[in-house]
Each structure stands twice: as C-alpha cells, then as structure tokens.
Design a protein around this motif. Structure first.
Motif, PDB file in Angstrom:
ATOM      1  N   GLU A  62       0.834  -1.194   0.000  1.00  0.00           N
ATOM      2  CA  GLU A  62       0.000   0.000   0.000  1.00  0.00           C
ATOM      3  C   GLU A  62       0.872   1.247   0.000  1.00  0.00           C
ATOM      4  OE1 GLU A  62      -3.509   1.788   2.890  1.00  0.00           O
ATOM      5  OE2 GLU A  62      -1.624   1.090   3.782  1.00  0.00           O
TER       6      GLU A  62
ATOM      7  N   PRO B 274      -0.003   5.239   0.914  1.00  0.00           N
ATOM      8  CA  PRO B 274      -1.032   6.218   1.299  1.00  0.00           C
ATOM      9  C   PRO B 274      -0.926   7.451   0.417  1.00  0.00           C
ATOM     10  CG  PRO B 274       0.811   6.306   2.820  1.00  0.00           C
ATOM     11  CD  PRO B 274       1.095   5.157   1.887  1.00  0.00           C
TER      12      PRO B 274
ATOM     13  N   ALA C 265      -9.283   1.706  -2.440  1.00  0.00           N
ATOM     14  CA  ALA C 265      -7.981   2.168  -2.911  1.00  0.00           C
ATOM     15  C   ALA C 265      -7.897   1.950  -4.413  1.00  0.00           C
ATOM     16  CB  ALA C 265      -6.848   1.411  -2.216  1.00  0.00           C
TER      17      ALA C 265
ATOM     18  N   ARG D 255      -5.002   6.646  -2.049  1.00  0.00           N
ATOM     19  CA  ARG D 255      -4.465   5.414  -1.489  1.00  0.00           C
ATOM     20  C   ARG D 255      -4.370   4.392  -2.627  1.00  0.00           C
ATOM     21  NH1 ARG D 255      -7.980   1.475   2.430  1.00  0.00           N
ATOM     22  NH2 ARG D 255      -6.268   0.285   3.401  1.00  0.00           N
TER      23      ARG D 255
END
Length: 278
Positions: A126, A128, A193, A222
């Motif tokens: 991931e 952000p 996301a 995201r």
C-alpha cells in the motif's frame, strides 16, 4: 441453494464484499460475469445471497477461483465448501484440470481439505496519499488495442492464456493503461484504494518506468499493489516508490487428472490483476 449468478445479483454480491472489507467494485463483479457468465455462482438462503464463488478459465490450461465470500451471519453452515465443490465440478466437466487461487488465512484450511497445495506467497502493498490535491491524468495511449506482443509477454510471464481478461481490461474506460516495447501496466478504481495491476515487463527498469508513469496523477489516492514477493525486483521497486507491505496471502494450486500447473516467468510479473483474477 447454489445457482448461477445473474447481473441482478451484483448489488447483493457487493454486500458480501463489503462485509469482508475487500476492495472490489461492482465493475469487477460485472467483469467476471462478462468473462465467465456460467462460472459465477451464489448460494441463496432464506431469500438472501449468503455466499459467492467464481471460476474464471484462462484458456484451456488453468482456471482461477475467486470471490469466495460468505456473509458473517451465515458462516459455519458449509456454504463456502459447497460453493467450492460446485466450482470444481463445473471446471472438471469442462476439462480444466488445474486451478489456482489466492487464499486468506480463513479460507486456507478449506482449500487444503479440497486438495489445494501451497505454491507461493502473494502480498498486498500500500501507498497512502502523498499529496493533498494532485490533478488526475488519464492515460489514453491506444486504449482499445491489446497487441500481439503484449499478449505474448503476458502469456510467457504467467504460462497460460489470459488474453480474454486483458482484452476486457483494455476496453474498459475505467482502466488506465500504459505500455512500451518492454512491457505494460494497468490500474483501475477500487472501493477503498486505486489498484495498480496487472503489470508485466522484461526487466526492473522497464517495470519501474511503466509504474512510475502510471502513478502520476494519483498522488492524492491510497493505492494497492499486489505481487509475488519471490520477484525481489518488484519488492525493491515498490519500496522505492513509497509502498509498504500490509497483507500476505498464500497462492495455492490444485492439479488433478494428470494436470500440471504452468509456471511461466514469475520474474516478469510485476503486479497481479487482483486476488479474484490472478
């Protein structure tokens, strides 16, 4: 009662997905229905869509099982087991001897019981948001054309024919895509996301250039990126671009009737198409 999923079931299927906290959108369900309209199944109990599972054939060599979901209030009633067995029978009737899936910790014991074995890890990384107000930029580089060269690269990387999936992605207006002589990368919206993938490339430098260009304009979002950590180049690239690992699943395979799982070139796979597509 297990039955074939219909387009009218998408809203109920989204409730399954939301209960699990997954990232798919209604467009992902619709894509599965387009690609395999007879291979998407739901279990209906008490007038409620209580569970789901999908079996997506990639050519004649392999199928991908995904979206195995059960509403929390219907768990421990054998719904997932029944749906999985239904998928496997459906595939066997069509001559598919090899199946893969990406297993959560919750689902893995059932898959082992049904004859799947661990093959590799697959990880979700991931990033952000890194900017408050980045302008969105669409990449419209020949969006309708999935070339023979791209098809050959994708098939060599995975070891089986994913051309139907790739053609669907490249003709979907919500999917962004960029390509070069050395690879391609795609991205699409998710419910929680933006999703980076699939991506295949012949080298880390080629993948790095593609992914960096694809991510431009998405700094305020995201982003999820799924790949096999056995490709150390992908992990190194993800770190360099500000991603961190947040989840690990087990990629599992089931072979029967003399079937043998294709191996391809995992070093050329820099992003998967998602846990539901492979």
């Amino acid at each position: 009662m297990i039955r074939t999923m219909q387009a009218s079931d998408v809203a109920s299927a989204m409730r399954l997905k939301e209960a699990a906290g997954w990232n798919q959108t209604s467009m992902d369900w619709e894509r599965l229905l387009r690609l395999e309209p007879d291979g998407c199944f739901v279990d209906e109990r008490e007038g409620v869509i209580a569970g789901s599972a999908t079996a997506l054939r990639h050519g004649s060599d392999l199928a991908w099982i995904g979206m195995v979901l059960v509403l929390p209030e219907f768990r421990r009633r054998g719904i997932a087991r029944g749906l999985m067995r239904h998928c496997l029978r459906w595939l066997a009737d069509r001559g598919i001897r090899v199946s893969r899936l990406d297993a959560t910790d919750m689902g893995r014991p059932l898959y082992v019981e049904l004859g799947f074995r661990d093959e590799a890890f697959v990880e979700r990384w991931e990033r952000p948001p890194v900017a408050a107000h980045a302008a969105e930029r669409r990449l419209d580089e020949d969006p309708a054309a999935f070339s023979e060269a791209e098809a050959a690269l994708d098939q060599s990387a995975h070891g089986y024919d994913r051309s139907a999936l790739m053609r669907d992605l490249t003709t979907d207006g919500s999917v962004e895509r960029i390509r070069s002589a050395s690879g391609f990368a795609c991205g699409r919206p998710g419910s929680g996301a933006w999703f980076l993938g699939p991506c295949a490339a012949v080298s880390e430098d080629a993948a790095g250039s593609l992914v960096a260009r694809l991510l431009r304009g998405h700094e305020s979002q995201r982003i999820f990126w799924d790949f096999l950590p056995s490709n150390g180049c992908a992990a190194r690239l993800a770190r360099r671009l500000g991603f961190r690992r947040i989840r690990r699943l087990v990629r599992m395979v089931r072979e029967e009737g003399g079937g043998s799982a294709p191996q391809g070139r995992p070093d050329r796979v820099y992003a998967t198409a998602g846990f539901e597509f492979g």
